[in-house]
Design a protein around this motif. Structure first.
Motif, PDB file in Angstrom:
ATOM      1  N   HIS A 111      30.932  41.187  41.255  1.00  0.00           N
ATOM      2  CA  HIS A 111      31.971  42.197  41.533  1.00  0.00           C
ATOM      3  C   HIS A 111      32.479  42.039  42.965  1.00  0.00           C
ATOM      4  CE1 HIS A 111      33.879  46.086  42.116  1.00  0.00           C
ATOM      5  NE2 HIS A 111      32.989  46.418  43.027  1.00  0.00           N
ATOM      6  N   ASN A 112      33.777  41.737  43.106  1.00  0.00           N
ATOM      7  CA  ASN A 112      34.343  41.493  44.429  1.00  0.00           C
ATOM      8  C   ASN A 112      35.810  41.894  44.446  1.00  0.00           C
ATOM      9  OD1 ASN A 112      36.168  38.747  44.355  1.00  0.00           O
ATOM     10  ND2 ASN A 112      34.534  38.663  42.826  1.00  0.00           N
ATOM     11  N   TYR A 113      36.347  42.042  45.646  1.00  0.00           N
ATOM     12  CA  TYR A 113      37.732  42.458  45.825  1.00  0.00           C
ATOM     13  C   TYR A 113      38.571  41.273  46.286  1.00  0.00           C
ATOM     14  CZ  TYR A 113      35.692  47.168  45.725  1.00  0.00           C
ATOM     15  OH  TYR A 113      35.014  48.301  45.370  1.00  0.00           O
ATOM     16  N   ALA A 114      39.126  40.560  45.320  1.00  0.00           N
ATOM     17  CA  ALA A 114      39.949  39.402  45.649  1.00  0.00           C
ATOM     18  C   ALA A 114      41.438  39.696  45.526  1.00  0.00           C
ATOM     19  CB  ALA A 114      39.580  38.216  44.749  1.00  0.00           C
ATOM     20  N   GLY A 115      41.801  40.874  45.008  1.00  0.00           N
ATOM     21  CA  GLY A 115      43.218  41.224  44.880  1.00  0.00           C
ATOM     22  C   GLY A 115      43.967  40.309  43.937  1.00  0.00           C
ATOM     23  N   LEU A 116      43.360  39.969  42.808  1.00  0.00           N
ATOM     24  CA  LEU A 116      43.928  38.972  41.907  1.00  0.00           C
ATOM     25  C   LEU A 116      45.015  39.508  40.980  1.00  0.00           C
ATOM     26  CD1 LEU A 116      40.628  37.167  40.814  1.00  0.00           C
ATOM     27  CD2 LEU A 116      42.268  36.429  42.558  1.00  0.00           C
ATOM     28  N   SER A 117      45.121  40.816  40.843  1.00  0.00           N
ATOM     29  CA  SER A 117      45.956  41.379  39.789  1.00  0.00           C
ATOM     30  C   SER A 117      47.300  41.863  40.336  1.00  0.00           C
ATOM     31  CB  SER A 117      45.216  42.525  39.092  1.00  0.00           C
ATOM     32  OG  SER A 117      45.914  42.942  37.943  1.00  0.00           O
ATOM     33  N   PHE A 118      48.282  40.986  40.348  1.00  0.00           N
ATOM     34  CA  PHE A 118      49.636  41.346  40.781  1.00  0.00           C
ATOM     35  C   PHE A 118      50.185  42.425  39.847  1.00  0.00           C
ATOM     36  CE2 PHE A 118      54.313  40.469  40.693  1.00  0.00           C
ATOM     37  CZ  PHE A 118      54.576  40.846  41.998  1.00  0.00           C
ATOM     38  N   GLY A 119      50.649  43.516  40.438  1.00  0.00           N
ATOM     39  CA  GLY A 119      51.116  44.648  39.644  1.00  0.00           C
ATOM     40  C   GLY A 119      50.129  45.784  39.601  1.00  0.00           C
ATOM     41  N   ASN A 120      48.883  45.515  40.002  1.00  0.00           N
ATOM     42  CA  ASN A 120      47.846  46.543  40.073  1.00  0.00           C
ATOM     43  C   ASN A 120      47.701  46.937  41.547  1.00  0.00           C
ATOM     44  OD1 ASN A 120      45.315  47.857  40.356  1.00  0.00           O
ATOM     45  ND2 ASN A 120      44.515  46.848  38.532  1.00  0.00           N
ATOM     46  N   VAL A 121      48.236  48.102  41.889  1.00  0.00           N
ATOM     47  CA  VAL A 121      48.326  48.518  43.289  1.00  0.00           C
ATOM     48  C   VAL A 121      46.953  48.605  43.944  1.00  0.00           C
ATOM     49  CG1 VAL A 121      49.060  50.369  44.836  1.00  0.00           C
ATOM     50  CG2 VAL A 121      50.506  49.716  42.897  1.00  0.00           C
ATOM     51  N   ASN A 171      30.409  46.213  46.765  1.00  0.00           N
ATOM     52  CA  ASN A 171      28.991  46.503  46.576  1.00  0.00           C
ATOM     53  C   ASN A 171      28.678  46.410  45.087  1.00  0.00           C
ATOM     54  OD1 ASN A 171      26.419  47.669  46.276  1.00  0.00           O
ATOM     55  ND2 ASN A 171      26.707  49.026  48.023  1.00  0.00           N
ATOM     56  N   PRO A 172      28.322  45.217  44.598  1.00  0.00           N
ATOM     57  CA  PRO A 172      28.062  45.065  43.170  1.00  0.00           C
ATOM     58  C   PRO A 172      26.974  46.003  42.640  1.00  0.00           C
ATOM     59  CG  PRO A 172      28.264  42.919  44.219  1.00  0.00           C
ATOM     60  CD  PRO A 172      28.225  43.925  45.325  1.00  0.00           C
ATOM     61  N   ARG A 173      25.937  46.221  43.424  1.00  0.00           N
ATOM     62  CA  ARG A 173      24.847  47.087  42.972  1.00  0.00           C
ATOM     63  C   ARG A 173      25.346  48.513  42.761  1.00  0.00           C
ATOM     64  NH1 ARG A 173      19.878  47.090  46.838  1.00  0.00           N
ATOM     65  NH2 ARG A 173      19.909  44.900  46.174  1.00  0.00           N
ATOM     66  N   ALA A 174      26.102  49.023  43.729  1.00  0.00           N
ATOM     67  CA  ALA A 174      26.641  50.378  43.598  1.00  0.00           C
ATOM     68  C   ALA A 174      27.619  50.469  42.438  1.00  0.00           C
ATOM     69  CB  ALA A 174      27.315  50.801  44.899  1.00  0.00           C
ATOM     70  N   PRO A 178      28.445  41.613  30.754  1.00  0.00           N
ATOM     71  CA  PRO A 178      29.520  40.975  31.537  1.00  0.00           C
ATOM     72  C   PRO A 178      29.634  39.485  31.235  1.00  0.00           C
ATOM     73  CG  PRO A 178      27.582  41.290  32.903  1.00  0.00           C
ATOM     74  CD  PRO A 178      27.258  41.903  31.561  1.00  0.00           C
ATOM     75  N   GLN A 179      30.622  38.851  31.821  1.00  0.00           N
ATOM     76  CA  GLN A 179      30.838  37.408  31.664  1.00  0.00           C
ATOM     77  C   GLN A 179      29.980  36.629  32.658  1.00  0.00           C
ATOM     78  OE1 GLN A 179      33.954  35.923  29.891  1.00  0.00           O
ATOM     79  NE2 GLN A 179      34.011  37.850  28.764  1.00  0.00           N
ATOM     80  N   GLU A 180      29.798  35.346  32.356  1.00  0.00           N
ATOM     81  CA  GLU A 180      29.115  34.465  33.311  1.00  0.00           C
ATOM     82  C   GLU A 180      30.091  34.103  34.426  1.00  0.00           C
ATOM     83  OE1 GLU A 180      27.454  29.884  33.708  1.00  0.00           O
ATOM     84  OE2 GLU A 180      27.974  30.674  31.724  1.00  0.00           O
ATOM     85  N   ARG A 181      29.717  34.451  35.653  1.00  0.00           N
ATOM     86  CA  ARG A 181      30.546  34.148  36.803  1.00  0.00           C
ATOM     87  C   ARG A 181      29.665  33.755  37.990  1.00  0.00           C
ATOM     88  NH1 ARG A 181      33.555  33.991  33.266  1.00  0.00           N
ATOM     89  NH2 ARG A 181      35.534  35.061  32.940  1.00  0.00           N
ATOM     90  N   PRO A 182      30.077  32.800  38.845  1.00  0.00           N
ATOM     91  CA  PRO A 182      31.296  32.013  38.748  1.00  0.00           C
ATOM     92  C   PRO A 182      31.319  31.137  37.486  1.00  0.00           C
ATOM     93  CG  PRO A 182      30.388  31.862  40.967  1.00  0.00           C
ATOM     94  CD  PRO A 182      29.342  32.500  40.089  1.00  0.00           C
ATOM     95  N   SER A 235      35.738  36.196  39.197  1.00  0.00           N
ATOM     96  CA  SER A 235      36.110  37.590  38.988  1.00  0.00           C
ATOM     97  C   SER A 235      35.151  38.291  38.026  1.00  0.00           C
ATOM     98  CB  SER A 235      37.529  37.669  38.422  1.00  0.00           C
ATOM     99  OG  SER A 235      37.820  38.978  37.990  1.00  0.00           O
ATOM    100  N   ALA A 236      34.856  39.543  38.326  1.00  0.00           N
ATOM    101  CA  ALA A 236      34.009  40.360  37.440  1.00  0.00           C
ATOM    102  C   ALA A 236      34.846  41.351  36.640  1.00  0.00           C
ATOM    103  CB  ALA A 236      32.959  41.112  38.264  1.00  0.00           C
ATOM    104  N   SER A 237      36.110  41.007  36.377  1.00  0.00           N
ATOM    105  CA  SER A 237      37.047  41.936  35.752  1.00  0.00           C
ATOM    106  C   SER A 237      36.714  42.281  34.308  1.00  0.00           C
ATOM    107  CB  SER A 237      38.468  41.371  35.824  1.00  0.00           C
ATOM    108  OG  SER A 237      38.522  40.098  35.203  1.00  0.00           O
ATOM    109  N   SER A 238      35.785  41.565  33.689  1.00  0.00           N
ATOM    110  CA  SER A 238      35.393  41.913  32.312  1.00  0.00           C
ATOM    111  C   SER A 238      34.737  43.285  32.242  1.00  0.00           C
ATOM    112  CB  SER A 238      34.453  40.859  31.737  1.00  0.00           C
ATOM    113  OG  SER A 238      33.209  40.855  32.421  1.00  0.00           O
TER     114      SER A 238
END
Length: 444
Positions: A16-26, A37-40, A64-68, A102-105
């Protein structure tokens, strides 16, 4: 035979991280590069899910998905050991590494579209994993999503699984985030509402100017055919393109439905009067259309608080409740509206607030975190029982998170080979805990 709606919440993944990958999602873009904080995040999601189980609702979890996603990185030309693949990607194409980490799943409202047996010609529950073609990082999810759903809903006497639609923009499908269902009771045939952003084949279909319309009418129509739905049991509604350009990237950011209630913003839909009239005509019995006016809640406030990305649930005693993020309570205008809502003559009698800020900062509220499956007790007995949230499983999952999850993650950590090992170790243990079998590439 008992009938109810079960919620299956996505477990937040270790990356879980904040990469800002989703254009259109403010929210996603505004929190890009901040530490996560993935644990939180995982514990916040579990706490919300457990609270719903304690309310008497049927509650399950999805892995969740396997990531990376090293497999995809290899397909993109990076080679050598896993550590070398990660380092090459980080050096040569960091955006690709971020997409593959991405942990978006966790937002399982996008996992699939689900039609219950009461609506389908063959009397089975139908699942179609979303292809999610609009965003690279999400387009990697469908194969594992399909594996997870088949591992949980395995009995072909009750469940039918379809392949994702072809991975093309003309058939862009974002799953249940653009789909809801209205009915008088869960075991009655209902009306399934498919909300789309634009039509590829209709030149008169309006389109947003700034942000992409991720769901097409053509994709929604294909899913209705696959799920063997009657035409009289479907309504196809176009989302207002003007609000897509204000950050309403999915319908579940501006509307939510449950049984005979549709809770929505007055600007949610294009050609709203005509489509709501069609909905009234097709729905059997009493229908509550709760339209929130702009003078009470602006689109900006709706997006910032995810007022409509709440879960609208029916409690065992028959009352409906909104499961809302604490952000709604912290916004004076939204809180004032919700306080007023409880005084109105609607089925919504309770509001429960939950802290899911780790998810909110990345662009998903309570409704994003769950996939709804209307089912009866026979169908429930036919699923993999190990994914149903009990006191024991809740405790085990919290301990699992404590053992395997970091409490801080930044973009540079995504290239750390140790993070990959930690993630695989966590997922291998989880598949055994939930009895899912070998659903991940690294296990095969």
């Amino acid at each position: 035979m008992k009938q109810f709606e079960a919620n299956f919440d996505g477990l937040v993944g270790p990356t879980h991280n904040y990469a800002g990958l989703s254009f259109g999602n403010v929210a996603s873009q505004s929190h890009a590069t901040q530490p996560s904080n993935p644990r939180a995040a995982a514990k916040q999601g579990l706490k919300k899910a457990k609270a719903l189980a304690d309310m008497g609702l049927v509650q399950g979890v999805l892995a969740p998905q396997e990531r990376p996603d090293v497999h995809t990185l290899r397909r993109l030309g990076f080679s050598g050991s896993d550590a070398e693949v990660l380092q090459q990607a980080a050096t040569q194409a960091p955006a690709l590494l971020q997409a593959c980490a991405s942990a978006s799943s966790m937002w399982t409202a996008n996992a699939a579209t689900v039609s219950p047996s009461a609506d389908t010609h063959d009397g089975k529950i139908h699942f179609t994993p979303a292809n999610l073609v609009d965003k690279l990082h999400r387009s990697l999810e469908p194969p594992t999503t399909a594996n997870i759903l088949k591992a949980i809903f395995a009995d072909n006497r009750h469940f039918a699984h379809h392949q994702p639609l072809p991975a093309h923009a003309n058939l862009g499908d974002e799953g249940a985030a653009n789909h809801t269902r209205l009915c008088q009771a869960y075991d009655n045939a209902g009306v399934e509402i498919f909300v789309y952003g634009h039509s590829v084949l209709d030149p008169l279909s309006p389109k947003p100017l700034k942000y992409p319309a991720r769901q097409t009418l053509e994709a929604s129509a294909a899913i209705a055919r696959l799920h063997k739905l009657d035409e009289d049991g479907c309504v196809f509604i176009q989302q207002n393109p003007a609000i897509i350009d204000q950050g309403v990237f999915h319908n579940d950011v501006i509307a939510v439905g449950n049984q005979n209630v549709l809770f929505f913003h007055e600007q949610a839909f294009w050609d709203s009067n005509k489509k709501l009239a069609e909905l009234r005509a097709k729905c059997q019995g009493e229908l509550h259309l709760i339209e929130v006016p702009s003078h009470s809640v602006s689109i900006q406030d709706a997006v910032n608080t995810y007022l409509f990305n709440t879960q609208l649930v029916t409690l065992p005693q028959g009352e409906m409740a909104l499961i809302a993020p604490t952000d709604c309570a912290e916004n004076p205008r939204v809180k004032a509206y919700l306080d007023e809502l409880l005084t109105l003559d609607t089925p919504i009698k309770q509001i429960h607030y939950f802290d899911v800020k780790q998810s909110m900062h990345n662009g998903g509220g309570p409704a994003c975190l769950r996939l709804r499956v209307a089912m009866n007790d026979v169908e429930l007995a036919a699923i993999n029982q190990q994914v149903l949230l009990t006191d024991e499983l809740f405790s085990k999952l919290n301990h699992w998170v404590e053992r395997h999850y970091r409490d801080r993650l930044v973009a540079a950590d995504l290239a750390d080979p140790q993070l990959l090992l930690e993630s695989r170790s966590a997922l291998d243990e989880l598949t055994q805990l939930l009895k899912l079998g070998s659903i991940y590439p690294f296990q095969q």
